[in-house]
Each structure stands twice: as structure tokens, then as C-alpha cells.
Enzyme design. Sequence first.
Site, short mmCIF file in Angstrom:
data_model
loop_
_atom_site.label_atom_id
_atom_site.label_comp_id
_atom_site.label_asym_id
_atom_site.label_seq_id
_atom_site.Cartn_x
_atom_site.Cartn_y
_atom_site.Cartn_z
N VAL A 1 12.19 20.50 8.13
CA VAL A 1 12.17 19.34 9.05
C VAL A 1 10.92 19.36 9.92
CG1 VAL A 1 13.34 18.26 11.01
CG2 VAL A 1 14.67 19.05 9.05
N GLU B 1 8.20 13.02 9.88
CA GLU B 1 9.13 11.89 9.75
C GLU B 1 8.57 10.59 10.33
OE1 GLU B 1 11.48 15.66 9.74
OE2 GLU B 1 10.00 14.79 11.13
N ASP C 1 -17.67 -17.16 -5.17
CA ASP C 1 -18.08 -18.52 -5.51
C ASP C 1 -19.14 -18.98 -4.52
OD1 ASP C 1 -16.18 -18.74 -7.57
OD2 ASP C 1 -14.63 -19.31 -6.15
N ASP D 1 -10.35 -20.35 -6.64
CA ASP D 1 -9.53 -21.41 -6.05
C ASP D 1 -8.74 -22.21 -7.08
OD1 ASP D 1 -11.57 -22.79 -7.25
OD2 ASP D 1 -12.43 -23.58 -5.40
N ASP E 1 6.35 11.35 19.01
CA ASP E 1 5.18 11.27 18.12
C ASP E 1 4.85 9.83 17.74
OD1 ASP E 1 4.88 13.92 18.19
OD2 ASP E 1 5.22 14.31 16.05
#
Length: 492
Positions: free
Chosen positions: A33, A38, A80, A364, A462
Site C-alpha cells: 500500500v 493511490e 490544409d 474538414d 497527496d
Amino acid sequence: VAIIVGILSFFISLFLTEVHISVALIFAIGIIVANIPEGLMPTVSLSLALSAQRMAQKNALIRKQSAIETLSATSVICTDKTGTLTQNAMFAKKIWTADGIINISGEGYGIDGQLTGITDQNRMTLENFFTAVSVCSNTEIHVAQEDNSKWRVIGNPTEAAILIAANKYGTDVKERKEQFEIIEEIPFSSNTKQMSVLAVNKKHPAIDAGHTVQFTKGDQMKVFNDRMANEGYRLLAIAYADRKAERNASTEGLILLGLAVMYDPPKEGVQEAIQDCYRAGIKVSVVTGDYSLTAAAIARQIGIIKDKYVTVTGEEVEKMSQDELADRINTELPVIFARTTPKHKLKIVETYQSLGHVVASTGDGINDVLALRKADIGIAMGKNGSDAAIESSDVVLLDDNFVTIVEAIKEGRAIYKNIQKFISYILASNVPEVIPFLAMGLLDIPLALTVLLILAIDLGTDLIPAISLGKELPDDDILDEPPRAQNSNILN
């Protein structure tokens, strides 16, 4: 990594310190852990979402969050010309006829302006020139309600440019079109670069075209065409054929009435955006259906071309193998792809990718779908783009502006750096979380942090500083570095 370290910790504590198996298990779970960040997943997701929100405020709508990261590695932009680099607000400046050149005053979609240089010799040709334009056009122009000094255009900007010139001449476009019965229409094709209409004049079957030029023998016209194209003008030939007997819209044996000389000015800020691209080590290639000289002239005006450049026509793209095309475009010089079709654009994108580039490509139309899907970043036009192009894209430009692409790349680079910052922060904060478990396992002292406390630290404290790092705006020097390598690791 966390699971492997946890398993090793379990066996070390179990056999070396000889603690009870339940204590060794808690020790191993705590190590796992403590090592797994996490807060990383929600932080990345929230940072990408906030970045996408900032881009939307700058007219770049992100359809796929993964595109934000890819933008940071973009090394080639296949863009383009019309509507992306230029304003797509075409206006006619001159009309070439066999009996002389007519100049047209006024700019853009302004109503004011007039034609000068009209003579008795070219007046009849000019009448038929505007008749042909009126009959062939499907575009409508109306006086803008919000500004009665300008025209509001519904339809094609190229057609609008010539219709506005017709109005300046005094032609009633609507009345002229109603004078004819349309029998057949062959729409414009990117392959043939032309459209044609078969129409019957209900009032005056006979036409006196004045002094006209055979389409296939117009040397004088070709010289003028190249001279204007070199100055950045787009030219459109208006021609006719009397087909009373055949009644078909064939383009054989056409007689030239004149050339419409049109200008589509570059968009504001594009020149600075091009310089930003070069500063960032990003290559800009123009892919257009226009004549090569016209495309090169506009590219020169906005700073893509400074001296030498490479031109590749659609016909050459068609004939060359991918390896041959790769050899041709694997150069530091700017590349202009002229007279191309959407099928050519797909091959161009694939060739740049084969050279190891991360390619962003604009489009397009429905025909651009394959190139948009193939490109690493497919960029569709939001204002003038088709639904199919938008659905196939990763990014939608709400203002159809090249400048927005550069802003999106800035944001993409910034978020990548921000993710690196908060990953470093989160992983660094995991080190002290491991220490209590190491002390418990090695020194056999009471546990200072429980698993729940570590989760509370990761998700409670955190997360907020990490998100703050993720919200940092792009640095001023973000474009001073070359594009990152596609295979670079985020944990360098």
C-alpha cells in the site's frame, strides 16, 4: 514492483525476524500500500480534464484525453491551406480577359468597390463571364443585417468572391440565374478540379461571347496565371461551350471567357504560430488542392518558406511508392503538397509516420476521414468541418485556426511536464510511508502507521498538492525544446 517488494518483505520478516505470520502479512500489505501511489490515477485524470478544459477555452476541443499526451510529441503538422492558414474569406481582385485586365476595388466581403479597365472590346465578354458565374453558382449572398456595409455569404467562399464582383459590376445575379433552366450539373471534384453546368437560356438562345480564347491554346493566359499564382492569388477559369445539338455538360472544346483572380489573406497570428513551430522543432507541411505556386506564395507570406522548398504534386504522390515518397520528403526543407486529393493525404501521413514522426493532420471533409483516423492526432475543423470528419478526429478546432493547433501543443507539452512533476512528488512521498513498516519488520517495534492511515495520507493530503502541480500553466520556454521522443519514459 510494489507487489514483488511486498512478497519479498513477507518472507524476509517471516523467516529472518521470526514474527507471527499475521504480523508478516500486515507488514507485506503495508509495504504494498505504501509503494502504490493511490493518488496517481485520480490526479492524472483530473489534470487531463482540467487541461482539456483550458484547451476548450482556447478553441481546441479535445475529444480523446489520450490526445493531450500525444500532442506533446507532435513533430510534423500536415495542414490544409484554405480556412486553416488563410481566412477563407475570398475576394476577387482582377478579371483577366483576352482584351485586357479588369481591376476590382474593395476587400473582403465589403459591398463597396467597382470595376475599372472595362473597354468596349471586353464588355461583352465580361457580361457573359458574369452570366456563366451566376448560372454555375449555388452560393447566395445577402446584405448582412448586423453590418450593411458587408455581404453575408451562404455557401462556397470561392463562388461568393465572384458573385460579389458581379454585384460590383451591376449584374443582378438572381435575375440572371432565373433566366436559365438548369438541365444537368456535374459538381466540383477534387480529382478533375472543375465543375460544369448544362443550362438553356430561356430568353436569348443565341450568345455573343465577344473576344474569347480557346481553352487549350491560352499561352498568354498561362503566363498571367503563373505570375498571379506567384503572388499568392488563386485563379479560377470561367469557360463555356455552345452545345445546342449535343445537350451535355462535357468539358471538351471549352472556350475561355476569362480568369477570376482571387485572394484569400492569411489569418492573423499564423505567422507567429509558424515561428513557434520552428522554435519547437515541429515541421509544418502544407497539403492543399491549390496550384503549387499559389500555395508556395502563401507559405512564403506566413513564414513557412524562407528560401528553398520542396514541391510534391498529387500526381507525383500517386505514382511514387511510399519509400520513394519518404526519400523525397525526408528533408529539413519545407514541403508543399499541391493539387492533392484526400487519398493522397492518407499516403502522406503514412509516409511521415514511416519516418518515425508523430503526425498531426487537419481535415474538414468526409473524404478526410481516413487521414484523420490514421494520423497520430486527427484535427477537424469545427466551423466548416463535416460531421464525419469531426467524429473521426481527436481534436476539433472551434475557430478553424492554425494558431489554435500551436496553443494545443503548448498545453500538451505542459500537461506532460506537470504529470512528471506530480508523479515525482507522489513517489517521493511514498518513501517515508515505507519506513515505519521497515522499522517494524527489522527492529520489531510497534507500527507507527496503519494501512488506513497511509491511504488517508495518499488520498487526503497527496492528492490536493499533486492536482495543484497538474494545474500549472505552460512555461514561457515550453516551445524551446524539441518534441519528446515517442518511446521516452515518463519516469526518466
